[in-house]
Structure formats: structure tokens, C-alpha cells
Design an enzyme around this catalytic site. Structure first.
Site, short mmCIF file in Angstrom:
data_model
loop_
_atom_site.label_atom_id
_atom_site.label_comp_id
_atom_site.label_asym_id
_atom_site.label_seq_id
_atom_site.Cartn_x
_atom_site.Cartn_y
_atom_site.Cartn_z
N ASP A 413 0.84 -1.20 0.00
CA ASP A 413 0.00 0.00 0.00
C ASP A 413 0.87 1.25 0.00
OD1 ASP A 413 -2.56 1.30 2.26
OD2 ASP A 413 -1.86 1.94 0.28
N ASP A 449 16.33 -6.83 -16.47
CA ASP A 449 14.96 -7.01 -15.95
C ASP A 449 13.99 -7.12 -17.11
OD1 ASP A 449 12.67 -6.75 -13.98
OD2 ASP A 449 14.36 -6.24 -12.69
N ASP A 475 15.40 -0.33 -28.27
CA ASP A 475 13.96 -0.17 -28.08
C ASP A 475 13.53 -0.81 -26.76
OD1 ASP A 475 13.87 1.03 -30.56
OD2 ASP A 475 13.43 -0.83 -31.60
N HIS A 483 8.14 -3.86 -12.80
CA HIS A 483 9.22 -4.45 -12.00
C HIS A 483 10.55 -3.77 -12.30
CE1 HIS A 483 12.03 -7.64 -10.62
NE2 HIS A 483 11.08 -7.90 -9.74
N ASP A 638 24.11 -14.49 1.01
CA ASP A 638 25.38 -13.86 1.38
C ASP A 638 25.19 -12.63 2.26
OD1 ASP A 638 27.17 -15.52 -0.30
OD2 ASP A 638 26.05 -14.60 -1.95
N SER A 662 13.50 -8.93 -4.66
CA SER A 662 13.79 -8.15 -5.86
C SER A 662 14.07 -6.69 -5.51
CB SER A 662 12.61 -8.20 -6.84
OG SER A 662 12.55 -9.42 -7.50
#
Length: 889
Positions: A413, A449, A475, A483, A638, A662
């Protein structure tokens, strides 16, 4: 600018006749294909004979190998020098002709013809002599008879010494003029010359009083401008402007340095001249240039796809097996480890063995030497096992699936108080770090990504070298969910722009690399292409907030997860270790997300290599620094960073908070960018040790929480810290160390006949292998491998220890000294010696622990045999079910 070469001169195509080669292609435009033929067939001493051509419009620049002695033209030499270099040229051509004949005799007609066409016309006016070698400056084309070399065939002088003047090419004498019966017009196509054709001036008077002949249309057009009319001044002004533009263009061309689309010229990278196959022959990772797909070279059209490095479309219906990555069932990837062979030649051998049309090569990369095959999905498992031994020992291959990747996160949120939006930056002490540095614009961070919105104000001013691996272009397009845009903002969002929230390294450059296709699918090959592109373009840090699409991992208990890490997905692990070594050669650091399944990190093989940094997530505003509930954990985690409520850029101009590892990974990526901004020679191992030694303790086995300011202070201090864990020990321990990094492997067979080695790192009796310890690629000289049985677990019986010479890495070192320490019970034995490639495997020793015929040992054997029978029965049931499903299709 061409890596490892220097510009000789450039020529203008209008003065040359281009020779067509295989399939009608102009020869010098197929130089990458020709270079591969030369590399694979011509002796090293003669491989630089053909200069490297670069075409730009009507101009071709020719580059020769770097020189010490000032190059001279063969046709201008005299006496002993002329005889010396003439003999070198003839010896070089004799070698090429012998190789051409050998290629023809072996059935490689296209390769032979390609070489033959290249050396068909050797003009001594374009043969450069220096350093006891010759370089053919112009090949694949022939000077036209009408061109005059002294009047502009080439411009730009040699970088060293005085430009030799080439002797003039005399045009054929004109025929003796005969007075025509009637006035003749000029021919439509004048003789080619570097000078503009000159019209004879008309006499304004007519002394004979006769009607003058009607001038040609060219002359009438010329007179309209130059006659005593009002437009004469316009002509001269236009000519002056054109001359000025031409002069500026020539000055720029002769001294130009090609503009680099990355902040620091790639030539400044310490690895650039030494990296093996760094954009070899302008390959698909050519440094400084996005790849333009090139046609497959002649002779391979029937076994390879039309172009190299072009990704085949991904299948949107993956095969899903619980506990395994989602994969494309009818694809397999093959990586070849032979340094002396071409993946294209392997493709020929593959098709010779599998000629059926159902086996098809759909992708290949001759730089990293890998290819992808399309096969019937029902044969995938069989071919995974079958291919490596089928081509051994000529080819060293490993085969891995084409898995699907995903960028996992959970939206949070965004409507919380502003004071909470920056909590994660305070948790890692980013504001204190910014008092030391905000990064350097010469430091490039690649974000691999799904896609990006590059118009976002936090990112648009920072972009360098954007690349879409599917389109082979700049492009870049955004994807829902956002993401990539969010991940990039966390690491790199701009500071002091009056918007949103800055990233950890706001002054560093941003290299966006899109690895999702038009449907949002990301595959092993597309992610690999993205990472490799970033490496060959000189990225200093690479963030991969992506992971395999696993299904049903949480259903497996931790001991089963541990077994998955130790004994499964080993070919994929070899792949990522291969990538780790390339990254180490380029001194680039790869950061990956640990995953959001609340299971052990390391099940995804990309997380296993020691020098790929895996990042777990801590919860939000937690004084105890607990693991985020979703985060993966364990020995392969790690380091950790905040992963809940991470607020940053999305969309074209928006912001939101997401959860996930992520989001934690780019925080570490940004921290490493700041560290490398202070010292760009830091190795990945040094970075890991600094982050771990300066981090805060956490709860949940996720590694320490980064504290960026303390890490930067350690970088400035130059303090050295070693975080290499000590080898484990137990009732039985075999410890291998060796002096230089040729690749050796330790093997031990236990009393039950099972072998512990790099492809089987854990056996049922409890034996385990620790590999690549004490290693800091690419310069390690004291690596360690360790096989051990924990106290109380080693079975009684006979053990055998072997040493395997796996691969030669040091080209000038074969015999490799080693030391092996063998501990069994209360006894320790030392074994030293050397091993060479020709030895392959040598037996080190045999020892017995306890009584091999003891009742306990016999009972253990019986238990194992019963377990084996049970598992075989289960496997047969599974295979039976699969056969029913397959037959029901």
C-alpha cells in the site's frame, strides 16, 4: 577504433571494384565470418595478414595489428628491405594457399573459397610492412584502372611516422583525337577520376560568324549558373559552404575518436585487451556497439539458423514439475567448453549425428560457445543424458534446460505517511554514506529485468547503452507490472530533482537491459544474453532481480531442499559458474535476489556460485532485524537488505512501494556502485568480505544487513579482510590444494562404492564436497577442495582417493603441483606431486576406516540397498504414469 588494432588508412569505395564472395556477399562485409575461418585454420603467425575493415558509408577504414616499427608500403621498399618483406609476403601467401587446399580436400569448400577470394588480388601498393610481418591493407576489392591513388584514394595518415606516398596509378592514355564530322556531345558517363570533369571554356565571340553548335544539356545547365547572370554569386557562396563542410568532415574523419555510448571508454577497462573472445571478430557482444544480427557464414546454412544470436520465440505454456523450474519442454541448451573449437563446427557434427528434422538448432553464440536445440519434448530427458558422452572426448559439453524466469514481488500500500517512505535508506545508513560519495558518472550499473519506462524523471537523464535482447536494439518498453522501473529506481534514481525518492547511487550511470519478450516471457537464454551484453559493454555492477519460476517448493522439507541444492540442477550450476568466471575476468560484480518462497536459497542454481552475490530481505522497521516472512534464507544468502515497503519509481511519472527480495537486491547493487566509485579495482570477493564484516547481525539465517557508510569507510582505509570459511573436518577429511589455477578435482569413493566429486557433491553415507574454496577469480593461485564426513557419520570400510585434471587454464603451464592431506581416524597422511593433462586421473591412496566387515557396516549396506529398491519402485511408478499421459495425448 578496433580492439587490439591500429588504423592504417581509409579508402573510398567509388574508386574500387568490390569482389563478390560466397552467395554474392561483398567479401569485406563478411569479415566476422572470414575471421572465424582464419582463426580456426590459419597458424597464429599469419592470422593478422588480412586487415580489419570498418565500413562507414562510402568509406572503408582498414586496421592492422598494433606496431612498433613504422609501417611502410611494400612497393616503395628497395634493396634488402624489399627482398626481406617480399619473401615474408610470399611465405604468408604460400601458407594461406596450403590451408585453402587442405580445406578443399576435407570437403570444406565454402571456407576454402572464402579464403581464396580474400587473397585473390594482392596489390603491393596496399601491403604494409613492419615488425617482420606484412598486413594486406586492401582486400576483397580491386583498385579501378581509372582511379588515381595520389589524388585521394586514401586520406588519414598512419598514426605513427610519415605517411608513405603511394605511387600514382597511371590511367590508360587517351586515344588520339580525330576531328569529328559533326559536333559531339560529352558522353553521359565521364571517365572516373577524383577531380571533377572540366568543361573547355566557350569562346564568347564567333569569329567565323557562323551559327555556333547547340551546347549539351550539361553545359546549358552550367552556363545558366555561371554565365554573366544574376545567380553567379549564389553558386560561389554555395561552393564555399560545401568546401567548408568538406574540410570539417575531413578533419573530423582523420582524427576522430569514435564516440562511446558508455560513460567511460571501454578501452580504459583493464580487461579490454586481455579478455578472451571479448567481442571476438565483432561478435554478438562487440564492445561499444549494440549487435546487428549478421547472417550465418557460408557452409553452415543447413545446420544453423539464418543469423547468430537471435533468440527464438518462447513457448508460453511451460512444463511444470513440482520442485523444479518451469521450463520450455522442447528446448535444450548446450554449452561447449573447448577453447580450440567453434560452436558452429559442433553444430555440423550434431546434425550429422541427429539428421532427423525433429532435431533443430534454433540459436547459437560463437563467442561464449553455446547453442539451443529444439527437440521432441518426450526426448528431452534422454537427450540431456545422451549428448555429452555421445560427443566425448572431442567435445566437452554440458546440457541444461531452457527455464523461465520471473521477477517476484508483492505490491504494498503506497498510501502511508511520507516519513515512512525512506525508512529503508535509513536502515542501511545511506544518508551517512552520501556524505562520503553519491557515486560516479563513470561507474555503470546494469539492471537486467523485464522492461523499463525510460521516460521516468528519476531515470531518463542517466541512461547509457540501453539494449533489448529480443530486438537487438535500444527499443526498451515498460511492462506491467513495473518491475524493472522500480528496481532501477531503488538502485539509481536521481537526487535533488524535487520528485519522489532518490536511489542508493544517484550519480551512477544506468544501463537498462530488457530480457522479456513481447509477451513478458524471460528465459535462461534471454537472461544470459542480457548479462553477457552488460559484461562486454563494461558494466561495473549487474543487478538481476529475477529467479527461476519454481512451483511447489514450500511443500518440500528442509532436508529435501538441501538435497536439491547439493545434488540437483548441477548443469545449470556449471553454467552460472562459467558466467561468474567471465564476470571476474571483467571485474564486474553480479547481484541476484534470493527469492520469495521462504525456502533455502541456492535451489535456484544462479545463486550458488561463490562470487555471485545473493541478497535476502529483512522485515520493515524491526529492531531485531528479522527475516522478511517471504524471503529465502540459508548458507547461500550472502547478505541482506530491507525488502518490505520499498518505495520508488514506477510508470511514466509515478511511485509505489513493493515487497520482495527483488527490492532488496538493488539496494546492495547501489551500495556496491558507491564502493566501486571510490575504488573501481575492488574484486567481488573483497566486496563480499567488506559488506559482511561491516554489516549488522540479523535473525533468520539471511546474512548481515548492509551498512553502507561503514563499508565505504573500510574501502577508503584500504583495510584487508578475508571472509573465506575454513574447511570443514570430521572422521574422514581429504583436503586438496594446488599452486596455480589449472582446474583440478578431488574424487573419493566410499565403502559403498559411491563417489563424491564435483558432479555428485553429497552421497548417502554423508560424504560432502566443498569446492572453489579460497578462490578469487581470475587470479587465484591457491584454491582448495575439501571432502569430509562429519563426526560420527563416516562408514567403516575402504576408501579410495583420486585426483582428476579437469581443464587447463594456464596456457603456458601444464604440470600442476598439488598437495593432498588425508585424515582418517587418528591418522593424517600427506601426498604431494604434479599432475598433467595427459595423466587425466591418478590414484592417490587407499585407506581403511575401522573394520570393513563389522556388523554395523553390513547393516548400513542392507539399509541402503533396501532404500535403493524402494526408490527404484517409486521411479517406475512415476515413469508408468508419464507413459500413460504421453500415450493419451
Amino acid at each position: 577504433m578496433v580492439k587490439g588494432k591500429q588504423k592504417m588508412f581509409h579508402a573510398y569505395l567509388k574508386y574500387f571494384k568490390e569482389q563478390a564472395g560466397i552467395g554474392g556477399w561483398v567479401l569485406f562485409e563478411r569479415y566476422p565470418s572470414l575471421a572465424n575461418i582464419v582463426k580456426n585454420n590459419i597458424d597464429v603467425a599469419y592470422q593478422d595478414f588480412l586487415s580489419y575493415p570498418e565500413k562507414a558509408g562510402d568509406k572503408v577504414s582498414f586496421h592492422g595489428k598494433r606496431y612498433i616499427e613504422t609501417p611502410r608500403i611494400l612497393s616503395e621498399l628497395h634493396g634488402n628491405e624489399q627482398s626481406k618483406y617480399q619473401a615474408i609476403k610470399e611465405k604468408t601467401l604460400e601458407h594461406y594457399n596450403s590451408k585453402i587446399e587442405a580445406l578443399r580436400n576435407s570437403g570444406k569448400t565454402d571456407e576454402a573459397n572464402f579464403l581464396a577470394f580474400a587473397i585473390k588480388d594482392v596489390d603491393d601498393r596496399f601491403v604494409y610492412c613492419y615488425d617482420d610481418s606484412v598486413v594486406l591493407g586492401v582486400w576483397g576489392m580491386k583498385l579501378k584502372d581509372s582511379a588515381r591513388v595520389d589524388d585521394g584514394v586514401y586520406r588519414c595518415s598512419l598514426p605513427l611516422g610519415k605517411t608513405p606516398s603511394l605511387p600514382p596509378v597511371e590511367p590508360p592514355p587517351p586515344p588520339s583525337p580525330e576531328p569529328p564530322d559533326e559536333p559531339q556531345e560529352s558522353p553521359d558517363e565521364p571517365q572516373e577520376s577524383l577531380d571533377e570533369p572540366q568543361e573547355s571554356p566557350d569562346d564568347p565571340d564567333n569569329p567565323t560568324g557562323s551559327l555556333p553548335p547547340k551546347p549539351s544539356w550539361r553545359k546549358r545547365f552550367w552556363l545558366w549558373f555561371t554565365g554573366r547572370g544574376c545567380l553567379e554569386w549564389l553558386l560561389w557562396a554555395l561552393l564555399a559552404l560545401l568546401l567548408l563542410l568538406l574540410l570539417l568532415w575531413l578533419l573530423r574523419s582523420c582524427g576522430e575518436e569514435r564516440r562511446r555510448p558508455i560513460p567511460t571508454p571501454i578501452e580504459d577497462k583493464p580487461w579490454f585487451d586481455d579478455a578472451p573472445r571479448a567481442g571476438d571478430s565483432g561478435g554478438i557482444y562487440n564492445p561499444g556497439n549494440p549487435y546487428t544480427p549478421a547472417p550465418t557464414q557460408p557452409g553452415y546454412e543447413n545446420v544453423l539458423p539464418p543469423t547468430e544470436g537471435v533468440l527464438p520465440p518462447a513457448d508460453g505454456n511451460p512444463e511444470i514439475i513440482p520442485g523444479n523450474p518451469s521450463i520450455i519442454g522442447n528446448r535444450l541448451n548446450i554449452l561447449m567448453e573447448n577453447e580450440d573449437k567453434s560452436i558452429m563446427d559442433f553444430a555440423k557434427d550434431f546434425k550429422a549425428k541427429y539428421p532427423d528434422g525433429k532435431y533443430k538448432v534454433v540459436y547459437y553464440d560463437n563467442v561464449v560457445k553455446r547453442m539451443q536445440i529444439e527437440i521432441p519434448s518426450s526426448e528431452r530427458e534422454q537427450m540431456r543424458r545422451e549428448i555429452p558422452p555421445a560427443f566425448a572426448p572431442e567435445y566437452e559439453l554440458f546440457v541444461f534446460d531452457e527455464a523461465l524466469f520471473e521477477g517476484s514481488y508483492t505490491p504494498s500500500d503506497p498510501a502511508f505517511a511520507d516519513s515512512e517512505k525512506s525508512w529503508y535508506l535509513n536502515a542501511i545508513r545511506a544518508p551517512q554514506a552520501w556524505d562520503i560519495t553519491r557515486g560516479s558518472s563513470k561507474l555503470t550499473v546494469a539492471i537486467v529485468d523485464n522492461g523499463f519506462n525510460l521516460s521516468h524523471p528519476e531515470l531518463k537523464s542517466k541512461v547509457v547503452m540501453p539494449y533489448n535482447v529480443w530486438r537487438h536494439s535500444a527499443d526498451i518498453v515498460p511492462f506491467e507490472p513495473e518491475h524493472g522501473t522500480h528496481v532501477a529506481g531503488i538502485a539509481l534514481a536521481a537526487a535533488d530533482n524535487g520528485k519522489g525518492l532518490c536511489g542508493v547511487a544517484p550519480e551512477c550511470a544506468f544501463m537498462p537491459i530488457q530480457v522479456a519478450d513481447a509477451n513478458g516471457l524471460m528465459t535462461t537464454t534471454s537472461v544470459l544474453d542480457g548479462i553477457l551484453y552488460a559484461l562486454y559493454q563494461g558494466a561495473d555492477v549487474i543487478n538481476v532481480s529475477l529467479g527461476y519460476q519454481f512451483t511447489g517448493l514450500s511443500e518440500f522439507p528442509e532436508n529435501v531442499q538441501t538435497d536439491l541444492i547439493i545434488n540437483h540442477f548441477k548443469e545449470e550450476e556449471r553454467l552460472w559458474r562459467h558466467i561468474m568466471r567471465i564476470a571476474a575476468n571483467f571485474n564486474s560484480t553480479i547481484v541476484v535476489a534470493a527469492g520469495n518462497d521462504n525456502v533455502l536459497a541456492g535451489i535456484g542454481a544462479i545463486q550458488r556460485p561463490e562470487l555471485i552475490i545473493t541478497v535476502a530481505a529483512v522485515d520493515k522497521s524491526n529492531q531485531n532485524l528479522n527475516k522478511a516472512g517471504f524471503s529465502n534464507y540459508g548458507p547461500y544468502a550472502d547478505i541482506s537488505a530491507p525488502g518490505v515497503g520499498i518505495y520508488n519509481s514506477i510508470g511514466k511519472n509515478g511511485y509505489a512501494a513493493f515487497d520482495g527480495t527483488s527490492m532488496a537486491a538493488p539496494l546492495v547493487t547501489g551500495a556496491i556502485a558507491l564502493m566501486k566509485s571510490l575504488n573501481d579495482s575492488l574484486t567481488t570477493k573483497q566486496i563480499i568480505c567488506i559488506l559482511q564484516s561491516t554489516g549488522r547481525e540479523t535473525q533468520g539465517d539471511i546474512g548481515k544487513l548492509i551498512q553502507i557508510d561503514k563499508a565505504l569507510e573500510m574501502v577508503i582505509s584500504g583495510a584487508e579482510v578475508d571472509c573465506t570459511p575454513p574447511p570443514s573436518t570430521g572422521d574422514v577429511q581429504i583436503l586438496l590444494s594446488w599452486n596455480n589455477y589449472n582446474d583440478l578435482d578431488l574424487i573419493c569413493t566410499d565403502p559403498y562404492g559411491e563417489s563424491v566429486f564435483f558432479r555428485n557433491r553429497r552421497v548417502s553415507s554423508g560424504g560432502q564436497l566443498q569446492i572453489d574454496m579460497n578462490v578469487e577469480y581470475p587470479d587465484s593461485r591457491k584454491p582448495i577442495e575439501n571432502i569430509f564426513w562429519q563426526p560420527g557419520s563416516a562408514p567403516e570400510g575402504t576408501y579410495n582417493v583420486y585426483l582428476f585434471y579437469y581443464r587447463r587454464h594456464e596456457t603456458d603451464i601444464d604440470a600442476t603441483p598439488y598437495n593432498i592431506k588425508v585424515k582418517h581416524g587418528e591418522k593424517t597422511d600427506d601426498y604431494s606431486g604434479t599432475i598433467s593433462k595427459a595423466d587425466n586421473i591418478i590414484h592417490i591412496c587407499t585407506f581403511t576406516l575401522g573394520n570393513p566387515n563389522s556388523p554395523a557396516n553390513s547393516n548400513r549396506r542392507l539399509q541402503l540397498e533396501q532404500e535403493r529398491d524402494r526408490l527404484q519402485a517409486e521411479l517406475e511408478k512415476v515413469n508408468s504414469e508419464l507413459r500413460k499421459i504421453e500415450n493419451g495425448r
